[in-house]
Design a protein around this motif. Structure first.
Motif, PDB file in Angstrom:
ATOM      1  N   LEU A   1     -13.891   3.182  -4.306  1.00 19.73           N
ATOM      2  CA  LEU A   1     -14.258   3.994  -5.456  1.00 19.73           C
ATOM      3  C   LEU A   1     -15.578   3.595  -6.088  1.00 19.73           C
ATOM      4  CD1 LEU A   1     -10.756   4.277  -7.172  1.00 19.73           C
ATOM      5  CD2 LEU A   1     -11.867   5.915  -5.652  1.00 19.73           C
ATOM      6  N   ASN A   2     -15.955   2.320  -5.954  1.00 20.71           N
ATOM      7  CA  ASN A   2     -17.195   1.859  -6.587  1.00 20.71           C
ATOM      8  C   ASN A   2     -17.903   0.873  -5.653  1.00 20.71           C
ATOM      9  OD1 ASN A   2     -19.124   1.496  -8.677  1.00 20.71           O
ATOM     10  ND2 ASN A   2     -18.099  -0.388  -9.297  1.00 20.71           N
ATOM     11  N   PRO A   3     -18.490   1.365  -4.563  1.00 18.49           N
ATOM     12  CA  PRO A   3     -19.116   0.461  -3.591  1.00 18.49           C
ATOM     13  C   PRO A   3     -20.405  -0.146  -4.129  1.00 18.49           C
ATOM     14  CG  PRO A   3     -19.492   2.749  -2.980  1.00 18.49           C
ATOM     15  CD  PRO A   3     -18.552   2.776  -4.141  1.00 18.49           C
TER      16      PRO A   3
ATOM     17  N   THR B   1     -11.634   5.928   9.946  1.00 17.18           N
ATOM     18  CA  THR B   1     -10.701   6.953   9.484  1.00 17.18           C
ATOM     19  C   THR B   1     -10.941   8.231  10.277  1.00 17.18           C
ATOM     20  OG1 THR B   1     -12.254   7.588   7.732  1.00 17.18           O
ATOM     21  CG2 THR B   1     -10.515   6.014   7.146  1.00 17.18           C
ATOM     22  N   TYR B   2      -9.922   9.052  10.318  1.00 19.53           N
ATOM     23  CA  TYR B   2     -10.055  10.305  11.073  1.00 19.53           C
ATOM     24  C   TYR B   2      -8.983  11.287  10.616  1.00 19.53           C
ATOM     25  CZ  TYR B   2      -5.992   8.646  13.696  1.00 19.53           C
ATOM     26  OH  TYR B   2      -4.744   8.189  14.041  1.00 19.53           O
TER      27      TYR B   2
ATOM     28  N   ALA C   1       0.811  -1.219   0.000  1.00 16.81           N
ATOM     29  CA  ALA C   1       0.000   0.000   0.000  1.00 16.81           C
ATOM     30  C   ALA C   1       0.841   1.263   0.000  1.00 16.81           C
ATOM     31  CB  ALA C   1      -0.927  -0.007   1.214  1.00 16.81           C
ATOM     32  N   THR C   2       2.115   1.195   0.370  1.00 19.00           N
ATOM     33  CA  THR C   2       2.952   2.396   0.327  1.00 19.00           C
ATOM     34  C   THR C   2       3.209   2.846  -1.101  1.00 19.00           C
ATOM     35  OG1 THR C   2       5.029   1.137   0.290  1.00 19.00           O
ATOM     36  CG2 THR C   2       4.083   1.659   2.463  1.00 19.00           C
TER      37      THR C   2
ATOM     38  N   SER D   1      -8.119   6.091   4.194  1.00 21.50           N
ATOM     39  CA  SER D   1      -8.318   4.907   3.367  1.00 21.50           C
ATOM     40  C   SER D   1      -7.663   5.121   2.009  1.00 21.50           C
ATOM     41  CB  SER D   1      -9.810   4.631   3.167  1.00 21.50           C
ATOM     42  OG  SER D   1     -10.356   3.916   4.249  1.00 21.50           O
ATOM     43  N   THR D   2      -7.211   4.035   1.429  1.00 16.48           N
ATOM     44  CA  THR D   2      -6.681   4.046   0.067  1.00 16.48           C
ATOM     45  C   THR D   2      -7.350   2.910  -0.698  1.00 16.48           C
ATOM     46  OG1 THR D   2      -4.849   2.521   0.537  1.00 16.48           O
ATOM     47  CG2 THR D   2      -4.465   4.879   0.929  1.00 16.48           C
TER      48      THR D   2
END
Length: 731
Positions: free
Chosen positions: A553-555, A508-509, A372-373, A499-500
């Motif tokens: 992106l596309n839930p 998230t915060y 993820a980095t 989130s990514t």
């Protein structure tokens, strides 16, 4: 006549290659006392004419043996040349039955010139053979025109397929998906091809029955004309499964586990279970998956053995297992040509402590966090035996992180359009590891018809703790909309957990601080005209989010809750503190595999300050592609006497979409509603509605969105049609 007969036989032998030797023996054997043969001897009477029993041989055995050429005693020696051999000349137009009437003087003629092997010399070479070859470039390579008649195509016969005996086992659908007859689509060149496909399907039926435990099953095929003498065929596959085989005994050959019985529990095969291939393979796969999650990273499964008993229709199952040591987590090691992180920084990503029982799920989590980095070309995490003792009788296992650095620099661009905001092009350059570890510098710009901006951002990912990000931003911005025109400078610092697309998080915060200086125009109700002013704004923004959706992106299922709260103060002549808050709930429900219902509810409020004391850029507005579609950007809400939006201190919005997807495309009808209010709390009165339809192009980085909408009950001056083009769903 006797002399003539002898010559005839000699001439006949000449054709077989014996002429030179035999003729020499006969003509050089004078009677005693004679120096040479007579020139004209009398031919004796033919003995065979009067007494065949007393006929003298033409060539005696002794003369024949003496006439033979001497051969070498060595059987491996090369053959001697046939010296003096000559081929008799053919007599043209000679009658085959004509007998010679004179001594065979032609046999005694001088031999013709012959080559070394006894053949006549070749004649003169044809002129064409001596001519030079034509140049290669002049060689014609054009293929011969195909003169075949297209009407003479290979005949095609048609056939139907019937399957009997597999439906009871629920194998009919699987058989038809793999069947050679079915793949032929009912057509073949000839009956032999149909028969070959049927034999393949016999083997398929046997394999499918055995996969369910029917090892005595049989299958046969037949081909018949249907109807008779029609030329059309019917291929029939008849399967008979026989008795079902079940497990007799289940035995695992392995060292004992800790805790005991761990292998038996994870294998979960019991006597009496059908010997089904998918169940057995699934049980073994479960062992390979679950045992590394419980402290055995080096487990190896051997080749299973199932001994069938056709009398009891059972099978005894044996599985050899090499268990390996029970392991606990050790240290981090690194390897690779271009390493990105040190072991100390990798330790930030791990979600285990040294000495804990090995769990492969923690390894997968560590690898995913490293991916993820975005800094690696390739990265892997592998357990390594050390032989060092660990707690509770375990062996310490180190983790080897093999890493190869990827390209750290990125260029990105985005282009969008919406009614009210016009065209907007965004571009950015980023170096994701300019300040190691994970210190990124990003320079981005916005160039649009109504907005221009330049922003520089420093971002430290995983800052001292996994998933924690430190962000420092400086930006210059110019916005020119109907509601206001503002020149803004912003300095901000923020700590966040984001989130990514690769690493979507449930919670998230962020929290931070902002210092904003802005020169803006507004409608001054005290003066009855527009004027400009400069504000200094200090803010402490906070955000908290909870996300159960299945995709960032596309839930397609789940829900999201987002809450913003910012304590701010505005300074223009005097200090005016206030608070800005907003709450949003999004939900996604799959009606079918291709249709998703998506809904949104959002509301916001500003308390502690009057609307006219707020800088116009800090007020709430409604309308646009991310708000109520069908209306222009910031078009909803109160308007000034010069008919421009002035914004408000509260708002509410509602939206619902039916997202229908087919392949990489989608159609989305939608209905939005909302309003902006002067008061601090949204009342829900005077809601405005917009309806429209959108198109989606789904890509690997998210959907490309094009929405067209119109206001319902449109008022004078409002947009008839609003168009929005961007990346990502509306919510």
């Amino acid at each position: 006549m006797g002399k003539g007969v002898r010559v005839v036989w000699v001439a006949a032998l000449a054709g077989a290659g014996f002429v030179p030797a035999v003729a020499h023996a006969q003509l050089n054997d004078p009677k005693p006392g004679q120096g040479a043969p007579q020139s004209a001897p009398q031919a004796p009477q033919d003995a065979t004419a009067s007494d065949p029993q007393q006929a003298a041989p033409i060539v005696t055995d002794k003369a024949f043996e003496e006439a033979l050429p001497k051969l070498s005693d060595d059987i491996n020696a090369p053959l001697e040349p046939l010296g003096g051999f000559q081929k008799p000349a053919a007599t043209p137009n000679a009658a085959p039955s004509a007998a010679p009437t004179a001594p065979a003087t032609p046999v005694l003629q001088a031999p013709a010139v012959v080559d070394e092997q006894g053949f006549a010399a070749a004649g003169p070479e044809a002129p064409e053979m001596a001519a030079p070859l034509p140049p290669l470039a002049e060689f014609k390579v054009a293929p011969v025109a195909d003169t075949a008649d297209d009407s003479d195509k290979a005949p095609t016969i048609r056939y139907t397929t019937e399957v009997d005996g597999l439906a009871e086992l629920r194998l009919d659908d699987e058989f038809r998906s793999l069947s050679a007859l079915q793949h032929g689509k009912g057509k073949a060149a000839n009956a032999a091809m149909v028969s070959a496909r049927a034999r393949e399907d016999e083997k398929l039926a046997l394999r499918l029955m055995k996969s369910l435990g029917y090892y005595d099953g049989t299958a046969s095929s037949s081909i018949a004309q249907n109807p008779p003498n029609s030329g059309n065929l019917r291929a029939t596959i008849v399967a008979s499964p026989g008795k079902l085989y079940r497990l007799g005994s289940v035995r695992i050959e392995s060292d004992p586990t800790n805790p005991p019985g761990l292998l038996d529990r994870e294998l979960n095969l019991n006597p009496g279970d059908p010997i089904q291939a998918d169940r057995v393979l699934g049980a073994e796969a479960n062992v390979s998956l679950r045992m590394p999650q419980q402290g055995y990273p080096f487990i190896e499964l051997g080749q299973r053995d199932i001994v069938l008993d056709d009398a009891t229709h059972t099978g005894d199952y044996t599985l050899p297992v090499t268990l390996g040591p029970r392991a606990s987590f050790g240290e981090i090691q690194t390897a690779g040509r271009r390493q990105v992180f040190t072991p100390e920084h990798i330790n930030i990503f791990r979600r285990y402590r040294e000495g804990q029982i090995y769990d492969s799920r923690k390894i997968d989590d560590l690898r995913q966090a490293l991916i993820a980095t975005g800094l690696f070309s390739t990265v892997s995490v592998e357990p390594q035996r050390t032989g060092k003792p660990g707690p509770d009788g375990t062996e310490q296992v180190d983790l080897l992180v093999r890493q190869v650095a990827g390209k750290a620099r990125t260029l990105a661009g985005e282009l969008g359009y919406s009614t009210g905001q016009g065209i907007k092009a965004q571009a950015s350059w980023a170096h994701r590891n300019l300040f190691p570890p994970e210190g990124a510098l990003t320079v981005s710009s916005i160039l649009g018809t109504q907005e221009q901006a330049l922003t520089t951002t420093f971002r430290r990912s995983n800052a001292g703790k996994r998933d924690r990000t430190f962000l420092l931003t400086a930006s210059l911005n110019h916005q020119d909309y109907d509601a206001f025109e503002a020149f803004t400078t912003t300095l901000s610092a923020r700590i966040s957990r984001d989130s990514t697309p690769i690493w979507q998080k449930r919670w998230t915060y962020y929290y931070g601080a902002e210092l904003v200086g802005s020169n803006e125009d507004r409608y001054n109700y005290s003066l009855g005209k527009r004027d400009r002013g400069t504000w200094l704004i200090a803010a402490i923004p906070t955000f908290l989010g909870y996300d159960t959706s299945d995709d960032l992106l596309n839930p397609t299922r789940g829900y999201r809750i987002k809450a913003n709260l910012s304590a701010e103060t505005s300074v223009r002549g005097s200090v005016r503190p206030y608070a800005r808050g907003m709450l949003e709930v999004d939900g996604y429900y799959p009606v079918t595999s291709s249709i998703v219902l998506a809904g949104r509810v959002r509301a916001g409020s500003i308390t502690g300050v009057s609307r006219d004391d707020l800088p116009p850029s800090r007020r709430y507005y409604g309308g646009g592609g991310g708000s109520v579609r069908g209306f222009g950007y910031q078009e909803l809400g109160p308007r000034s006497p010069d008919d421009k939006p002035v914004g408000g201190r509260s708002f509410n919005e509602f939206g619902i979409e039916a997202r229908y997807r087919f392949g990489n495309y989608g159609i989305v009808p939608f209905l939005d509603a909302g309003q902006v209010y002067e008061g601090t709390m949204p009342t829900g009165r005077n809601l405005r509605f917009g309806a429209g339809i959108g198109g989606r192009l789904y890509t690997n980085f998210g959907p490309l969105r094009i929405d067209v909408a119109t206001p319902i009950a449109r008022k004078p001056g409002e947009s008839k049609i609003a168009l929005y083009i961007s990346i990502g769903q509306a919510f």
